[in-house]
Design a protein around this motif. Structure first.
Motif, PDB file in Angstrom:
ATOM      1  N   ASN A   1       0.867  -1.185   0.000  1.00 31.10           N
ATOM      2  CA  ASN A   1       0.000   0.000   0.000  1.00 31.10           C
ATOM      3  C   ASN A   1       0.901   1.232   0.000  1.00 31.10           C
ATOM      4  OD1 ASN A   1      -2.239   1.648   0.151  1.00 31.10           O
ATOM      5  ND2 ASN A   1      -2.384   1.507   2.378  1.00 31.10           N
ATOM      6  N   ASP A   2       1.691   1.357  -1.069  1.00 28.29           N
ATOM      7  CA  ASP A   2       2.667   2.436  -1.194  1.00 28.29           C
ATOM      8  C   ASP A   2       2.662   2.925  -2.642  1.00 28.29           C
ATOM      9  OD1 ASP A   2       3.943   0.331  -2.528  1.00 28.29           O
ATOM     10  OD2 ASP A   2       5.425  -0.003  -0.933  1.00 28.29           O
TER      11      ASP A   2
ATOM     12  N   LYS B   1      -0.385  -1.596  -9.695  1.00 26.49           N
ATOM     13  CA  LYS B   1      -1.794  -1.893  -9.961  1.00 26.49           C
ATOM     14  C   LYS B   1      -2.273  -1.130 -11.187  1.00 26.49           C
ATOM     15  CE  LYS B   1      -6.363  -2.218  -7.873  1.00 26.49           C
ATOM     16  NZ  LYS B   1      -7.170  -2.073  -6.624  1.00 26.49           N
ATOM     17  N   SER B   2      -1.845   0.112 -11.332  1.00 29.98           N
ATOM     18  CA  SER B   2      -2.250   0.900 -12.499  1.00 29.98           C
ATOM     19  C   SER B   2      -1.707   0.302 -13.791  1.00 29.98           C
ATOM     20  CB  SER B   2      -1.783   2.355 -12.355  1.00 29.98           C
ATOM     21  OG  SER B   2      -0.377   2.480 -12.520  1.00 29.98           O
TER      22      SER B   2
ATOM     23  N   GLU C   1      -1.265  -4.105   0.608  1.00 29.08           N
ATOM     24  CA  GLU C   1      -0.983  -3.950   2.032  1.00 29.08           C
ATOM     25  C   GLU C   1       0.511  -4.031   2.263  1.00 29.08           C
ATOM     26  OE1 GLU C   1      -2.091  -6.210   6.227  1.00 29.08           O
ATOM     27  OE2 GLU C   1      -3.444  -6.400   4.525  1.00 29.08           O
ATOM     28  N   GLY C   2       1.044  -3.232   3.199  1.00 32.69           N
ATOM     29  CA  GLY C   2       2.466  -3.291   3.519  1.00 32.69           C
ATOM     30  C   GLY C   2       3.326  -2.605   2.469  1.00 32.69           C
ATOM     31  N   GLN C   3       4.522  -3.162   2.223  1.00 34.00           N
ATOM     32  CA  GLN C   3       5.477  -2.591   1.276  1.00 34.00           C
ATOM     33  C   GLN C   3       5.687  -3.532   0.085  1.00 34.00           C
ATOM     34  OE1 GLN C   3       8.853  -1.882   3.961  1.00 34.00           O
ATOM     35  NE2 GLN C   3       8.426   0.299   3.814  1.00 34.00           N
ATOM     36  N   THR C   4       5.960  -2.920  -1.056  1.00 34.71           N
ATOM     37  CA  THR C   4       6.118  -3.678  -2.301  1.00 34.71           C
ATOM     38  C   THR C   4       7.502  -4.324  -2.386  1.00 34.71           C
ATOM     39  OG1 THR C   4       4.599  -2.174  -3.423  1.00 34.71           O
ATOM     40  CG2 THR C   4       6.069  -3.471  -4.814  1.00 34.71           C
TER      41      THR C   4
ATOM     42  N   SER D   1       5.566  -7.371   1.005  1.00 35.05           N
ATOM     43  CA  SER D   1       4.381  -8.005   1.586  1.00 35.05           C
ATOM     44  C   SER D   1       3.734  -9.051   0.699  1.00 35.05           C
ATOM     45  CB  SER D   1       3.347  -6.923   1.926  1.00 35.05           C
ATOM     46  OG  SER D   1       2.874  -6.297   0.742  1.00 35.05           O
ATOM     47  N   ASP D   2       4.322  -9.370  -0.440  1.00 41.41           N
ATOM     48  CA  ASP D   2       3.729 -10.404  -1.293  1.00 41.41           C
ATOM     49  C   ASP D   2       3.609 -11.737  -0.550  1.00 41.41           C
ATOM     50  OD1 ASP D   2       6.009 -12.439  -2.370  1.00 41.41           O
ATOM     51  OD2 ASP D   2       6.853 -10.476  -1.964  1.00 41.41           O
ATOM     52  N   GLU D   3       4.504 -11.961   0.434  1.00 40.28           N
ATOM     53  CA  GLU D   3       4.473 -13.218   1.170  1.00 40.28           C
ATOM     54  C   GLU D   3       3.279 -13.297   2.132  1.00 40.28           C
ATOM     55  OE1 GLU D   3       7.825 -13.710   3.863  1.00 40.28           O
ATOM     56  OE2 GLU D   3       8.107 -11.537   3.870  1.00 40.28           O
TER      57      GLU D   3
END
Length: 307
Positions: A52-53, A60-61, A76-79, A100-102
């Motif tokens: 979420n940064d 996402k765009s 959510e979290g950091q990329t 945060s992918d994990e």
């Protein structure tokens, strides 16, 4: 046309040709595959998590701009970041900074899966943590129950799969290979997973396993297609390579796009021949997602290569 669900990571590739200056590019193997399918005219969904940064919002765009469905994507979290250094031949080395992918929580019962679906498992980092490993197995189980077509690409990265993880990684890969309808391997992965010292020995073992279809990518030499006890080399087109980042993913996207429009009697030689062109064109520019071609560009290159 079948829809294709691609599960795994979406991340930022920071790409450098000199080891000093890095350029931001969208990356992540399953996301690259999803974009390739969509750019070719297919229906793809991305299943995974970004931060979420600002990086996450950008990624996402990129998917939305490329018509990839993000219904099952979370923020959510950091990329996660990957530093990609290119040598003079366009070959890559990686350093990963995990985000945060994990922590992606897949609600498998929310997915609309049936025999008109393809599920692609193709992550370099899926088997590095308990959560994503569980996500993969839950989705594989659901896919098999619903008779979806299963695709698997192990995406081995030496930087990530350290000596203490290699045996569990190989075990997980084999569990998916045995269930998959289509398996994509590099020559290095074929030897690693079979435990053989040469590609020839690895191919002999793979031929003995009665797998549906294995494609071993061989760079400029094309792709070896193994079906049951038979193997065929499918040639690629000649290019001037700048950057091989994402080429394997673009190849898989080409395969899955073609599979999505087949109703029956799949001709894997035709499928792989098309996918070879998709992967080759991707090598002609820098970065993965921006370099993946449209169906018009692929068809034009196929037509010109025949003249």
């Amino acid at each position: 046309m079948k829809k294709v669900l691609c599960i795994g990571e979406l991340l930022i590739d920071l790409v450098s040709t000199d080891g000093e200056t890095y350029i931001r590019k969208p990356g992540g193997a399953p996301a690259n595959v999803a974009v390739a399918i969509s750019k070719l005219g297919g229906k793809s969904f991305f299943l995974g998590q970004v931060g979420n940064d600002n990086f996450g919002k950008y990624l996402k765009s990129v998917l939305i701009d490329n018509n990839v469905n993000t219904t099952y994507m979370k923020e959510e979290g950091q990329t996660t970041l990957a530093l990609v250094t290119l040598d003079k031949n366009g070959e890559r080395s990686f350093d990963f900074y995990r985000g945060s992918d994990e922590n992606y929580n897949l609600e498998v019962n929310e997915l609309d899966i049936n025999d008109e679906c393809i599920i692609h498992f193709g992550s370099a980092i899926a088997f590095l943590d308990k959560n994503n490993t569980e996500n993969y197995y839950k989705l594989l189980k659901k896919g098999r129950e619903k008779e979806a077509l299963i695709s698997f690409d192990p995406n081995y990265r030496e930087t990530l799969i350290t000596n203490d993880l290699i045996e569990s990684y190989k075990e997980n890969c084999w569990n998916f290979i045995k269930e998959a309808d289509f398996i994509k391997l590099s020559d290095e992965e074929a030897m690693l997973l079979t435990g053989k010292d040469s590609l020839e020995e690895a191919v002999l073992l793979l031929k003995s396993l009665n797998l549906n279809c294995v494609a071993i990518t061989l760079g400029k030499e094309g792709t070896m297609v193994i079906q049951n006890s038979n193997s065929t080399i499918v040639e690629s087109i000649k290019i001037k390579q700048k950057d091989s980042t994402g080429a394997g993913d673009a190849f898989v996207g080409g395969v899955l796009y073609k599979l999505s429009i087949y109703s029956e009697n799949i001709d894997y030689i035709d499928v792989v021949g098309f996918a070879n062109v998709v992967g080759a064109i991707t090598c002609e520019e820098y970065g993965a997602i921006p370099s993946i071609p449209t169906i018009e560009k692929v068809n034009m290159r196929i037509k010109s290569s025949k003249n």
